[in-house]
Every structure is written in structure tokens, then in C-alpha cells.
Design a protein around this motif. Structure first.
Motif, short mmCIF file in Angstrom:
data_model
loop_
_atom_site.label_atom_id
_atom_site.label_comp_id
_atom_site.label_asym_id
_atom_site.label_seq_id
_atom_site.Cartn_x
_atom_site.Cartn_y
_atom_site.Cartn_z
N LYS A 34 0.82 -1.21 0.00
CA LYS A 34 0.00 0.00 0.00
C LYS A 34 0.86 1.26 0.00
O LYS A 34 0.55 2.23 -0.68
CB LYS A 34 -0.96 0.00 1.18
N GLU A 35 1.96 1.24 0.79
CA GLU A 35 2.83 2.40 0.85
C GLU A 35 3.55 2.63 -0.48
O GLU A 35 3.77 3.76 -0.90
CB GLU A 35 3.85 2.24 1.97
N CYS A 36 3.94 1.56 -1.14
CA CYS A 36 4.69 1.66 -2.39
C CYS A 36 3.78 1.96 -3.59
O CYS A 36 4.12 2.76 -4.44
CB CYS A 36 5.47 0.37 -2.63
N PHE A 37 2.61 1.29 -3.65
CA PHE A 37 1.77 1.34 -4.84
C PHE A 37 0.38 1.93 -4.63
O PHE A 37 -0.31 2.24 -5.58
CB PHE A 37 1.58 -0.07 -5.41
N GLY A 38 -0.07 2.00 -3.40
CA GLY A 38 -1.45 2.39 -3.16
C GLY A 38 -2.35 1.18 -3.31
O GLY A 38 -1.95 0.05 -3.06
N GLU A 39 -3.57 1.41 -3.76
CA GLU A 39 -4.55 0.33 -3.92
C GLU A 39 -4.36 -0.36 -5.27
O GLU A 39 -3.67 0.16 -6.16
CB GLU A 39 -5.97 0.91 -3.84
N LEU A 40 -5.03 -1.51 -5.44
CA LEU A 40 -5.05 -2.15 -6.76
C LEU A 40 -5.63 -1.17 -7.77
O LEU A 40 -6.57 -0.43 -7.47
CB LEU A 40 -5.94 -3.41 -6.73
N GLN A 41 -5.08 -1.16 -8.95
CA GLN A 41 -5.55 -0.27 -10.00
C GLN A 41 -6.88 -0.77 -10.54
O GLN A 41 -7.09 -1.97 -10.66
CB GLN A 41 -4.52 -0.17 -11.12
N GLU A 42 -7.76 0.13 -10.87
CA GLU A 42 -9.08 -0.24 -11.36
C GLU A 42 -9.25 0.14 -12.82
O GLU A 42 -10.29 0.66 -13.22
CB GLU A 42 -10.17 0.38 -10.49
N GLU A 43 -8.26 -0.12 -13.61
CA GLU A 43 -8.33 0.17 -15.03
C GLU A 43 -9.10 -0.96 -15.71
O GLU A 43 -8.62 -2.06 -15.86
CB GLU A 43 -6.91 0.25 -15.62
N GLY A 44 -10.31 -0.70 -16.09
CA GLY A 44 -11.16 -1.71 -16.69
C GLY A 44 -11.92 -2.48 -15.64
O GLY A 44 -11.34 -3.24 -14.88
#
Length: 108
Positions: A34-44
Motif C-alpha cells: 500500500k505504501e509503495c503502490f497504493g490500492e489495486l488499480q481499477e483500469e477496466g
């Protein structure tokens, strides 16, 4: 992660999410990711749950995803070569729990 996997692969990932709710929830709470990337991406994302899944499923919003991935962005001109190397290596290490979890989603 997996960016727009083929439909058969996506079916197995969704089944894995549904069958391993606790493992997936644990993955979503991974502090380093979470600190490195944030949340899962919701692209599509589907508007409705995929066929065969209950709209009331506790992870229905993740079942609607067409990709399961993380990413982060940085300005390369602000980094030295060594910093880029360290940042990439750290990113790969940090994302390993997601990759490992996805690999557990069996193909038929």
C-alpha cells in the motif's frame, strides 16, 4: 500483477478471489504494498458482477476487475541511475506477495 489477462485466466483469478477471501483480504492490507503502490488499480471494470457471482459477495468490486495490478510512477530525470535500480528492485520485492498469490490461481 496481471494486465487484461485472457478470459480463461481471468476466470481462474476470480475463482481464486472467491475461494481465498481471507488470503486476498490479507493481500489488500499488505502495508508495504500500500505504501509503495497504493490500492489495486481499477483500469477496466465490469458494471455488474461476472456471470455466476453473487452481487452481494463481499469482494464483488474486485471480482468486477478486468486486471489485477499495481503500479507507481516517478520522474526518471529526478533520479540517479542507482536510485532507479534501487526503486525498481524494491518495487519488485514489494509486489512479490501479489505475484505469488496470483500464481496460486490455477489454470484448468
Amino acid at each position: 500483477g496481471e494486465y487484461t489477462p485472457p478470459s480463461d485466466r481471468l476466470k481462474h483469478i476470480r475463482q481464486h478471489i472467491s475461494e481465498d477471501e481471507s488470503g486476498f483480504k490479507k493481500l489488500l492490507k499488505n502495508k508495504a504494498m500500500k505504501e509503495c503502490f497504493g490500492e489495486l488499480q481499477e483500469e477496466g471494470k465490469l458494471i455488474r458482477p461476472p456471470k455466476g457471482y453473487d452481487p452481494e459477495h463481499p469482494l464483488v468490486e474486485y471480482l468486477k476487475l478486468k486486471s489485477i495490478m499495481l503500479w507507481t510512477e516517478c520522474q526518471l530525470d529526478d533520479l540517479l541511475y542507482e536510485d532507479v535500480h534501487k526503486k525498481l528492485l524494491n518495487g519488485f520485492k514489494t509486489a512479490l506477495p501479489l505475484v505469488t498469490w496470483l500464481r496460486a490461481a490455477k489454470f484448468a
